[in-house]
Write a protein that holds these residues in place. Structure first.
Motif: not given
Ligand code: HEM
Length: 343
Positions: A164-165, A190, A200, A203, A205-207, A209-210
């Motif tokens: 998942d990365d 990340h 970061h 949010g 980078f979280d969004r 990557l998803k």
């Protein structure tokens, strides 16, 4: 329409310039008078004829000179191109994507003929005529990623997807905005983004990557990034910082219009079919302030963006020390008129 390639330099005497037509198609990246990081991703679909989005891989008047500059960087520092052993298949995927796109979109410049796995590639601007066997590395002078990215403007990284990365595990990076492939190779999403301020916490980078983990083959996306560069230098790498870093201290009100450049990166993301890796081409466009202010609405907007951008972003992008000079120069071209959002 055939392209007239400029013979120019991105170092020493810096003869790089944009023709009036290139200024007109410059990808000015600001949709508002203020700037903050966001997940600014949109489908990479064909854009207006003549624009940098018309084709999947834009070829412009700087192509031949940029490829010459890349060869010079690689001769000095071969580690600008690296591919971990398991990424070779992704390299072939990338070679296929670029060759097919260029042959389709610029048939007067590039030709690809296939007979099963026996391929014939002709690159007229660079004078290359190569017969090779697809998926057989011994038939090319370099590995597949290196071979094709020596013939394609912009930097390229290839990301493997697992756990998942995304893992940066191959790349050709000679025109970067102060980051290093040699340092980042083997890192995950990340980790290589760690130095970026604010994003970061927002949010972003979280969004992002998803979203990227679900990117589909045949549905590429794009986004813009930007920064500032003194002189039209493509290779602003940490490896060569001693060569270009000091130039930031040499700007004056007299030379800033000629020497300060807005550096825009058109970043695209493609899912690759065999390897399931993600290709990340980072195409760099440079425009001097003197060239930019020939378009009044750009001058107005850039003035407002630079004036209001938070200090930590200006510091990260490396222009905080010259900000006042930049704002003073641009203020002369801002009549205070309102700008419209979204263009
Ligand atoms: C900066 C790589 C995708 C947002 C960077 C940096 C690298 C990088 C190497 C420089 C970090 C440093 O200072 O050392 C990549 C790769 C990507 C990718 C390989 C795709 C696989 C994205 C996406 C977004 C994003 C999808 C957001 C939606 C940013 C931002 C910065 C950054 C905001 C800071 C740029 C600046 O202010 O100049 N990226 N990135 N990246 N990246 Fe990415």
């Amino acid at each position: 329409m055939s392209i007239e390639f400029r013979n120019e330099s991105f170092r020493d005497d810096f003869t790089y310039r944009n023709s009036p037509a290139a200024i007109k198609r410059f990808p000015f990246p600001f949709a508002e008078d203020e700037y903050m990081y966001s997940v600014n991703i949109e489908p990479h679909t064909p854009g207006r004829p003549g624009s940098v989005f018309e084709h999947a891989f834009d070829v412009d008047e700087h192509y031949v000179s940029e490829m010459r500059d890349r060869a010079m960087v690689l001769a000095e520092d071969p580690l600008r191109c690296q591919s971990l052993p398991h990424m070779t298949l992704a390299g072939w995927d990338l070679l296929e994507l670029i060759m097919e796109s260029k042959a389709r979109d610029y048939p007067d410049l590039f030709t690809l003929t296939k007979n099963g796995n026996r391929w014939h590639w002709i690159n007229r601007p660079l004078g290359i005529d190569q017969k090779f066997t697809f998926l057989d590395e011994t038939t090319l002078p370099y590995g597949p990623m290196e071979y094709i990215t020596r013939q394609a403007q912009g930097d390229f990284t290839l990301q493997d997807q697992r756990d998942d990365d995304l893992w940066m595990e191959a790349g050709m990076v000679t025109t970067q905005a102060d980051w290093s492939l040699d340092f980042d190779i083997g890192m995950r999403f990340h980790e290589w983004h760690a130095p970026v301020p604010r994003a970061h916490q927002l949010g972003v980078f979280d969004r992002a990557l998803k979203f990227l983990l679900k990117l589909q083959h045949g549905a590429p996306v794009r986004r813009f990034n930007w920064t500032m560069t003194v002189d039209p230098l493509l290779d602003t790498s940490p490896e060569n910082y001693p060569k270009w870093g000091p130039s930031r201290a040499s700007l004056t009100p007299e030379n800033i219009g000629r020497r300060m450049h807005l550096r825009v990166e058109l970043q695209t993301l493609f899912r690759l079919p065999r390897s399931n890796a993600i290709a990340f081409p980072i195409r760099c466009y440079l425009i001097s302030f003197d060239e930019l202010v020939t378009v009044p609405k750009w001058a107005r907007r850039l003035h407002r963006v630079i004036k209001t951008i938070p200090e930590d972003l200006a510091t990260y992008k490396g222009f905080q020390r010259n900000r006042e000079l930049m704002v003073n120069y641009l203020a002369q071209h801002d009549d205070g008129a309102p700008t419209s959002p979204g263009w």
